[in-house]
Design a protein around this motif. Structure first.
Motif, PDB file in Angstrom:
ATOM      1  N   ARG A 104      53.180  34.805 -47.518  1.00  0.00           N
ATOM      2  CA  ARG A 104      53.910  33.352 -47.048  1.00  0.00           C
ATOM      3  C   ARG A 104      53.707  32.683 -47.511  1.00  0.00           C
ATOM      4  NH1 ARG A 104      59.361  34.135 -44.333  1.00  0.00           N
ATOM      5  NH2 ARG A 104      60.193  35.786 -45.344  1.00  0.00           N
ATOM      6  N   SER A 105      52.225  32.729 -47.129  1.00  0.00           N
ATOM      7  CA  SER A 105      50.936  31.930 -47.777  1.00  0.00           C
ATOM      8  C   SER A 105      49.834  32.443 -46.986  1.00  0.00           C
ATOM      9  CB  SER A 105      52.035  30.023 -46.764  1.00  0.00           C
ATOM     10  OG  SER A 105      51.713  31.335 -45.126  1.00  0.00           O
ATOM     11  N   THR A 106      48.712  30.788 -47.648  1.00  0.00           N
ATOM     12  CA  THR A 106      47.173  31.404 -46.875  1.00  0.00           C
ATOM     13  C   THR A 106      47.037  30.402 -46.199  1.00  0.00           C
ATOM     14  OG1 THR A 106      47.172  33.317 -49.002  1.00  0.00           O
ATOM     15  CG2 THR A 106      45.590  32.885 -47.953  1.00  0.00           C
ATOM     16  N   ARG A 107      45.750  30.766 -45.114  1.00  0.00           N
ATOM     17  CA  ARG A 107      44.959  29.693 -44.586  1.00  0.00           C
ATOM     18  C   ARG A 107      43.589  29.343 -44.485  1.00  0.00           C
ATOM     19  NH1 ARG A 107      44.609  28.598 -39.439  1.00  0.00           N
ATOM     20  NH2 ARG A 107      44.914  26.324 -38.956  1.00  0.00           N
ATOM     21  N   ILE A 108      42.454  29.330 -44.912  1.00  0.00           N
ATOM     22  CA  ILE A 108      41.470  29.601 -44.388  1.00  0.00           C
ATOM     23  C   ILE A 108      40.847  27.862 -43.652  1.00  0.00           C
ATOM     24  CG2 ILE A 108      39.279  29.987 -44.875  1.00  0.00           C
ATOM     25  CD1 ILE A 108      39.816  30.089 -47.778  1.00  0.00           C
ATOM     26  N   ARG A 109      40.773  28.380 -42.358  1.00  0.00           N
ATOM     27  CA  ARG A 109      40.037  27.054 -41.582  1.00  0.00           C
ATOM     28  C   ARG A 109      38.697  26.935 -41.132  1.00  0.00           C
ATOM     29  NH1 ARG A 109      37.753  29.820 -36.911  1.00  0.00           N
ATOM     30  NH2 ARG A 109      39.417  29.762 -35.869  1.00  0.00           N
ATOM     31  N   LEU A 110      38.003  26.224 -41.041  1.00  0.00           N
ATOM     32  CA  LEU A 110      35.877  26.056 -41.352  1.00  0.00           C
ATOM     33  C   LEU A 110      36.617  24.902 -39.470  1.00  0.00           C
ATOM     34  CD1 LEU A 110      34.552  25.463 -44.238  1.00  0.00           C
ATOM     35  CD2 LEU A 110      34.501  27.036 -43.207  1.00  0.00           C
ATOM     36  N   LEU A 211      36.430  18.865 -35.720  1.00  0.00           N
ATOM     37  CA  LEU A 211      36.433  18.667 -36.896  1.00  0.00           C
ATOM     38  C   LEU A 211      37.780  20.487 -37.202  1.00  0.00           C
ATOM     39  CD1 LEU A 211      33.060  17.261 -38.309  1.00  0.00           C
ATOM     40  CD2 LEU A 211      35.390  17.153 -40.000  1.00  0.00           C
ATOM     41  N   ARG A 212      38.546  20.636 -38.166  1.00  0.00           N
ATOM     42  CA  ARG A 212      39.090  21.925 -38.069  1.00  0.00           C
ATOM     43  C   ARG A 212      39.310  21.211 -39.719  1.00  0.00           C
ATOM     44  NH1 ARG A 212      39.858  26.093 -34.840  1.00  0.00           N
ATOM     45  NH2 ARG A 212      38.506  25.995 -32.946  1.00  0.00           N
ATOM     46  N   ILE A 213      38.945  21.941 -40.701  1.00  0.00           N
ATOM     47  CA  ILE A 213      38.613  22.238 -41.782  1.00  0.00           C
ATOM     48  C   ILE A 213      39.445  22.495 -42.396  1.00  0.00           C
ATOM     49  CG2 ILE A 213      37.674  21.561 -44.120  1.00  0.00           C
ATOM     50  CD1 ILE A 213      35.078  20.933 -42.444  1.00  0.00           C
ATOM     51  N   MET A 262      34.182  30.372 -39.717  1.00  0.00           N
ATOM     52  CA  MET A 262      35.600  30.609 -41.274  1.00  0.00           C
ATOM     53  C   MET A 262      36.653  31.819 -40.282  1.00  0.00           C
ATOM     54  SD  MET A 262      35.372  31.327 -44.524  1.00  0.00           S
ATOM     55  CE  MET A 262      36.128  32.000 -46.088  1.00  0.00           C
ATOM     56  N   ARG A 263      37.803  31.135 -40.326  1.00  0.00           N
ATOM     57  CA  ARG A 263      39.091  32.353 -40.020  1.00  0.00           C
ATOM     58  C   ARG A 263      39.790  32.355 -41.865  1.00  0.00           C
ATOM     59  NH1 ARG A 263      44.257  34.001 -37.636  1.00  0.00           N
ATOM     60  NH2 ARG A 263      44.666  31.366 -37.164  1.00  0.00           N
ATOM     61  N   ALA A 264      39.596  33.389 -41.702  1.00  0.00           N
ATOM     62  CA  ALA A 264      40.816  33.104 -42.983  1.00  0.00           C
ATOM     63  C   ALA A 264      41.735  34.352 -43.645  1.00  0.00           C
ATOM     64  CB  ALA A 264      39.738  33.800 -44.709  1.00  0.00           C
ATOM     65  N   VAL A 266      46.528  35.603 -43.734  1.00  0.00           N
ATOM     66  CA  VAL A 266      47.948  35.161 -44.057  1.00  0.00           C
ATOM     67  C   VAL A 266      48.595  35.913 -43.423  1.00  0.00           C
ATOM     68  CG1 VAL A 266      47.203  36.059 -46.987  1.00  0.00           C
ATOM     69  CG2 VAL A 266      47.640  37.165 -44.977  1.00  0.00           C
ATOM     70  N   HIS A 267      49.843  34.851 -43.514  1.00  0.00           N
ATOM     71  CA  HIS A 267      51.002  34.933 -42.893  1.00  0.00           C
ATOM     72  C   HIS A 267      51.932  36.207 -43.352  1.00  0.00           C
ATOM     73  CE1 HIS A 267      51.967  30.855 -39.851  1.00  0.00           C
ATOM     74  NE2 HIS A 267      50.903  31.785 -39.800  1.00  0.00           N
ATOM     75  N   ILE A 268      51.986  37.632 -43.655  1.00  0.00           N
ATOM     76  CA  ILE A 268      52.630  38.170 -44.684  1.00  0.00           C
ATOM     77  C   ILE A 268      53.682  38.630 -43.557  1.00  0.00           C
ATOM     78  CG2 ILE A 268      50.614  39.335 -43.454  1.00  0.00           C
ATOM     79  CD1 ILE A 268      50.365  41.272 -46.191  1.00  0.00           C
ATOM     80  N   ILE A 291      45.493  39.921 -35.484  1.00  0.00           N
ATOM     81  CA  ILE A 291      46.133  40.270 -35.996  1.00  0.00           C
ATOM     82  C   ILE A 291      46.927  39.054 -35.042  1.00  0.00           C
ATOM     83  CG2 ILE A 291      48.553  41.023 -36.189  1.00  0.00           C
ATOM     84  CD1 ILE A 291      47.103  43.995 -36.054  1.00  0.00           C
ATOM     85  N   ARG A 292      47.352  38.348 -35.699  1.00  0.00           N
ATOM     86  CA  ARG A 292      47.610  37.311 -34.340  1.00  0.00           C
ATOM     87  C   ARG A 292      49.087  37.038 -35.081  1.00  0.00           C
ATOM     88  NH1 ARG A 292      42.820  32.019 -34.318  1.00  0.00           N
ATOM     89  NH2 ARG A 292      41.456  33.386 -33.223  1.00  0.00           N
ATOM     90  N   GLY A 293      49.491  36.337 -33.848  1.00  0.00           N
ATOM     91  CA  GLY A 293      51.083  35.899 -33.753  1.00  0.00           C
ATOM     92  C   GLY A 293      51.822  34.752 -34.914  1.00  0.00           C
ATOM     93  N   THR A 294      52.826  34.850 -34.920  1.00  0.00           N
ATOM     94  CA  THR A 294      53.668  34.137 -36.132  1.00  0.00           C
ATOM     95  C   THR A 294      53.096  32.171 -36.046  1.00  0.00           C
ATOM     96  OG1 THR A 294      55.388  35.244 -36.103  1.00  0.00           O
ATOM     97  CG2 THR A 294      55.246  33.458 -37.604  1.00  0.00           C
ATOM     98  N   GLY A 295      53.687  31.894 -34.634  1.00  0.00           N
ATOM     99  CA  GLY A 295      53.001  30.899 -34.088  1.00  0.00           C
ATOM    100  C   GLY A 295      51.142  30.588 -33.822  1.00  0.00           C
ATOM    101  N   GLY A 296      50.568  31.322 -34.377  1.00  0.00           N
ATOM    102  CA  GLY A 296      48.478  31.034 -34.114  1.00  0.00           C
ATOM    103  C   GLY A 296      48.136  32.194 -33.172  1.00  0.00           C
ATOM    104  N   GLU A 297      47.357  31.790 -32.453  1.00  0.00           N
ATOM    105  CA  GLU A 297      46.713  32.262 -31.474  1.00  0.00           C
ATOM    106  C   GLU A 297      47.344  32.748 -30.068  1.00  0.00           C
ATOM    107  OE1 GLU A 297      42.525  31.427 -30.121  1.00  0.00           O
ATOM    108  OE2 GLU A 297      42.027  33.543 -30.177  1.00  0.00           O
ATOM    109  N   LYS A 298      47.782  33.561 -28.953  1.00  0.00           N
ATOM    110  CA  LYS A 298      48.042  34.417 -27.787  1.00  0.00           C
ATOM    111  C   LYS A 298      49.861  33.632 -28.736  1.00  0.00           C
ATOM    112  CE  LYS A 298      44.150  33.810 -26.047  1.00  0.00           C
ATOM    113  NZ  LYS A 298      43.439  34.752 -25.336  1.00  0.00           N
ATOM    114  N   PHE A 306      53.510  38.446 -39.294  1.00  0.00           N
ATOM    115  CA  PHE A 306      51.647  38.808 -38.743  1.00  0.00           C
ATOM    116  C   PHE A 306      50.575  37.049 -39.765  1.00  0.00           C
ATOM    117  CE2 PHE A 306      53.735  42.853 -38.625  1.00  0.00           C
ATOM    118  CZ  PHE A 306      53.558  43.084 -37.320  1.00  0.00           C
ATOM    119  N   ASP A 307      50.007  37.153 -38.973  1.00  0.00           N
ATOM    120  CA  ASP A 307      49.220  36.525 -38.782  1.00  0.00           C
ATOM    121  C   ASP A 307      47.605  37.000 -39.197  1.00  0.00           C
ATOM    122  OD1 ASP A 307      46.639  34.896 -39.091  1.00  0.00           O
ATOM    123  OD2 ASP A 307      47.346  33.623 -38.130  1.00  0.00           O
ATOM    124  N   ILE A 308      47.081  37.568 -40.494  1.00  0.00           N
ATOM    125  CA  ILE A 308      46.115  38.321 -40.382  1.00  0.00           C
ATOM    126  C   ILE A 308      44.963  38.103 -41.145  1.00  0.00           C
ATOM    127  CG2 ILE A 308      45.596  40.717 -41.181  1.00  0.00           C
ATOM    128  CD1 ILE A 308      48.319  41.535 -41.042  1.00  0.00           C
TER     129      ILE A 308
END
Ligand code: ADP
Ligand code: CIR
Length: 339
Positions: A104-110, A211-213, A262-264, A266-268, A291-298, A306-308
């Motif tokens: 569904r989407s791809t996200r990377i944060r630093l 900062l979360r970039i 870095m956490r890279a 996908v929502h898959i 593996i995390r839940g759809t709304g983020g950690e915990k 899934f957030d993988i």
């Protein structure tokens, strides 16, 4: 005060590694900003279901509380050194889901913190404002598609914030783990979200780190998400000085994020693998993914989304992380298709 009384139920790394001897060594120390071990472990003491249970209040926490942080870092990362340089060289990566069936989407944060300032669980109102101002000034200088606007949680129009919230671009007040650690002090003052016009580049200010970039797209185009993030961090590193040390790499509030930070992910949507949890977890373990839940950690997984994301952030380069994610996600899509 004696040795902290962790709940019998707790399986946190802080409970495991804060031995009486180590606590005796640390209990009278305070960091350059006056942060103590008792403050650092508040979250783990209050929340028996913590997995880690300790947050750093500043850069110096990683030196002063090294006797307990190093074993925790080794336990979590299986390594204590980040002796690799950053590698954000533009990459060419094939799309792992060209038909758009699963991702569904791809996200990377630093995560980054400004050198010389306390970290967010230990910031006075005045210091938090200085941090916010410095970051906004730097963001004002970004070029091209990274240019954008800042939505302050205190000052932006409620309707604008509501729109951003609906698009899942805002961050929320900290959860009970962050609450116990002090992250919610003075919330929502001097917090906010910067976003580029196309909303594919974001910076969260004064959430768990200064900062979360974030680079994100509603696509499976790993290449463009990674390359945008590389351009952004290169530009921001010219404008701001970040907390960093030669052993741990970039320093963050939570010791699970140090190194590349870095956490890279996908929502898959994996409907079949959701019914074969063992196989999904086996694949995640094999490819060192979390593996995390759809709304983020915990949070819970909703509608099989899934957030993988990568598990390892320390002792690995940024480009290796995205390649590892690519390989693991490709294997999961292959397994989903064959079920
Ligand atoms: P962090 O990524 O900062 O460690 P969280 O796990 O809490 O923290 O995720 C932050 C937010 O980002 C959550 O709202 C989550 O739903 C969202 N998110 C995470 N991964 C993706 C993704 N691939 N696509 C869209 N949103 C995502
Ligand atoms: C905890 O200790 O459980 C929280 N402070 C969150 C820890 C970081 N997340 C993680 O390991 N996935």
């Amino acid at each position: 005060m004696g040795h902290p009384d962790f709940s019998k139920k707790s399986r946190s790394l802080i409970k495991k590694h804060l031995t009486e001897n180590i606590y005796e060594k640390l209990r009278h120390l305070s960091t350059l900003s006056g942060f103590t071990i008792d403050q650092a472990i508040r979250s783990g003491l209050k929340n028996p279901d913590s997995s880690i249970g300790i947050y750093a209040g500043d850069e110096d926490s990683y030196k002063k509380f090294n006797p307990v942080l190093d074993p925790i870092i080794l336990d979590y990362h299986k390594n204590t050194n980040h002796r690799v340089g950053s590698d954000f060289k533009p990459l060419a990566l094939p799309d792992p889901d060209p038909a758009g069936q699963y991702i569904r989407s791809t996200r990377i944060r630093l995560a980054r913190n400004l050198k010389g300032y306390s970290f967010p669980c230990n910031l006075s109102l005045n210091e938090r404002q200085k941090v916010e101002d410095k970051i906004i000034n730097a963001l004002d200088c970004l070029p091209g598609d990274l240019k954008g606007a800042y939505a302050s949680f205190e000052q932006a129009e409620a309707t604008h914030l509501y729109q951003l919230k609906k698009q899942n671009l805002l961050f929320k007040k900290g959860d009970r783990f962050q609450e116990a650690a002090g992250f919610n002090l003075d919330f929502p003052r001097h917090r906010g979200v910067f976003h580029s016009l196309d909303k594919q580049f974001l910076v969260w200010i004064n959430e768990e780190d200064h900062l979360r970039i974030i680079s994100m797209e509603k696509s499976s185009n790993f290449e463009s998400v990674f390359n945008r993030l590389g351009r952004a961090i290169d530009a921001l590193s010219e404008l701001l000085d970040f907390a960093h040390d030669s052993n741990h790499g970039f320093l963050t509030s939570c010791p699970t994020n140090i190194g590349t930070t870095m956490r890279a992910g996908v929502h898959i949507r994996l409907e079949k693998l959701e019914q074969k949890k063992e196989l999904l977890h086996k694949l995640a373990k094999q490819h060192n993914l979390q593996i995390r839940g759809t709304g983020g950690e915990k949070t819970q997984v909703k509608k099989a989304v899934f957030d993988i994301s990568n598990r390892q952030r320390l002792g690995i380069t940024e480009s290796r992380i995205i390649k590892t994610l690519h390989k693991g996600i490709t294997a999961m899509i292959h397994a989903e298709k064959s079920l």
